[in-house]
Design an enzyme around this catalytic site. Structure first.
Site, PDB file in Angstrom:
ATOM      1  N   LEU A  30       9.123   5.431   3.401  1.00 23.53           N
ATOM      2  CA  LEU A  30       8.097   6.369   3.846  1.00 23.53           C
ATOM      3  C   LEU A  30       7.094   5.633   4.724  1.00 23.53           C
ATOM      4  CD1 LEU A  30       6.402   9.168   1.817  1.00 23.53           C
ATOM      5  CD2 LEU A  30       5.059   7.747   3.362  1.00 23.53           C
ATOM      6  N   HIS A  64      -0.109  -2.901  -1.848  1.00 18.69           N
ATOM      7  CA  HIS A  64      -0.756  -3.105  -0.550  1.00 18.69           C
ATOM      8  C   HIS A  64      -1.750  -1.970  -0.297  1.00 18.69           C
ATOM      9  CE1 HIS A  64      -1.029  -3.331   3.873  1.00 18.69           C
ATOM     10  NE2 HIS A  64      -0.545  -4.560   3.785  1.00 18.69           N
TER      11      HIS A  64
END
Length: 348
Positions: A124, A233
């Site tokens: 994604l 992240h």
């Protein structure tokens, strides 16, 4: 904006996306030959010319006006069938001494292939120009993430019981992974980017060959590396939040390179899978402006010509969904066809 299967003519645009993904985005390396093969395999998957456990369904988000690709996402039919699929499993070992009256528990990392055979939602990525705080941009990310559940619900017999998602781990301001620097770098004679590139190309056998088979005691890791275990992240936080809303949870598995979490669920327990439903299409002649924040997501029911997009309204009490001509064209349907729909307000 609409979702559709990737096509052979998308190679140049896909390579642009691959160059924008950044470090740690393993599944989309900037390698033209690899990307071309990925497209060919995806086309074969949508046409059901390959076994269901070998299919990688790869989708793109397309701007209808410009034809530009705004992002991508994918569903792997089953992981680990052709190439080993490794994780670390975070565990605990207990040590005790009766003589000293001491008892200690120590966190450990075990090399694992426990997810072999599960489906995976992956790849994604929403391009920077289509992100932002604007509602339309937020809906782009939601469309990419949530349409995969409609696809899996519609073609449920093509998928196994469980689904997972690997999340990108923590990197510092220099683009370095503290987890890799402390652990992986001692076992692989290469830097993170090279290991990441090889993994993205499907060359994963070196992981099982070079990584230790015995448990790794986390107290031997640096404080910075331990702090990365199960963390994501900063750019991955929105994607993780959407997956958690659907019911995916971290069960203690992490990426062996950057320490990012792997979240998982039984497919039938995912909220969007449970709450989506089929309806019949009707088309109205006039076009009215759609609401600024449409709440209904619709997806077609033919795999080879799959489409997904936001629609202005949901079905009526009799299960009929009335679309504008533009919406019907965007989804590639005509009157009498079936669509699978999801009320996103209902699950938020």
């Amino acid at each position: 904006m609409r979702i559709r299967p990737i096509a052979e003519g998308d190679l140049d645009e896909l390579q642009k996306i691959a160059r924008e993904t950044g470090v740690g985005f393993t599944s989309l390396p900037d390698n033209r030959e690899f990307l071309s093969d990925k497209i060919t395999a995806a086309v074969a998957a949508f046409e059901q010319r390959t076994p269901s456990d070998r299919r990688n369904y790869f989708f793109v988000l397309e701007d209808e006006d410009s034809g530009e690709l705004a992002g991508c996402c994918a569903i792997e039919g089953q992981v680990g069938r052709e190439v080993p699929f490794y994780h670390y499993r975070v565990g605990t070992l207990a040590h005790s001494s009766v003589q000293l009256d001491l008892h200690r528990t120590i966190d450990t990392l075990f090399l694992s292939s426990d997810h072999t055979g599960d489906a995976e939602v992956a790849s994604l990525f929403l391009r920077p120009g289509f992100r932002g705080k604007a509602r339309a941009h937020q809906r782009n990310g939601a469309l990419l993430s949530m349409m995969r559940w409609l696809f899996m619900a519609e073609f449920r017999d093509q998928f196994p019981d469980k689904v997972l998602a690997e999340m990108r781990g923590v990197f510092d301001e220099r683009g370095k992974s503290p987890f890799w620097e402390c652990l992986g770098s001692h076992f692989f004679p290469m830097d993170f980017d090279e290991a990441d590139r090889l993994t993205g190309l499907g060359q994963k056998s070196f992981i099982g060959e070079l990584m230790p088979k015995f448990p790794i005691y986390t107290p031997f890791l640096s404080d910075e590396a331990r702090a990365c275990i199960g963390q994501v992240h900063r750019d991955t936080r929105p994607a993780l939040a959407m997956l958690k809303q659907e019911g995916l949870r971290w069960e203690g598995f992490i990426d062996i390179f950057d320490g990012g979490p792997t979240v998982e669920a039984y497919i039938d327990d995912v909220r969007a899978v449970r709450k989506s439903r089929r309806c019949r299409v009707e088309i109205r002649a006039s076009d009215e402006p759609p609401p600024s924040r449409p709440r209904w997501l619709a997806a077609s029911t033919v795999m080879a010509d799959f489409r997904a997009a936001w629609v202005a309204h949901g079905p009526d009490g009799e299960g009929t969904l009335t679309l504008s001509e533009a919406e019907a064209q965007r989804l590639g349907v005509t009157a009498g066809d079936a669509l699978r729909v999801l009320d996103t307000e209902e699950i938020s």
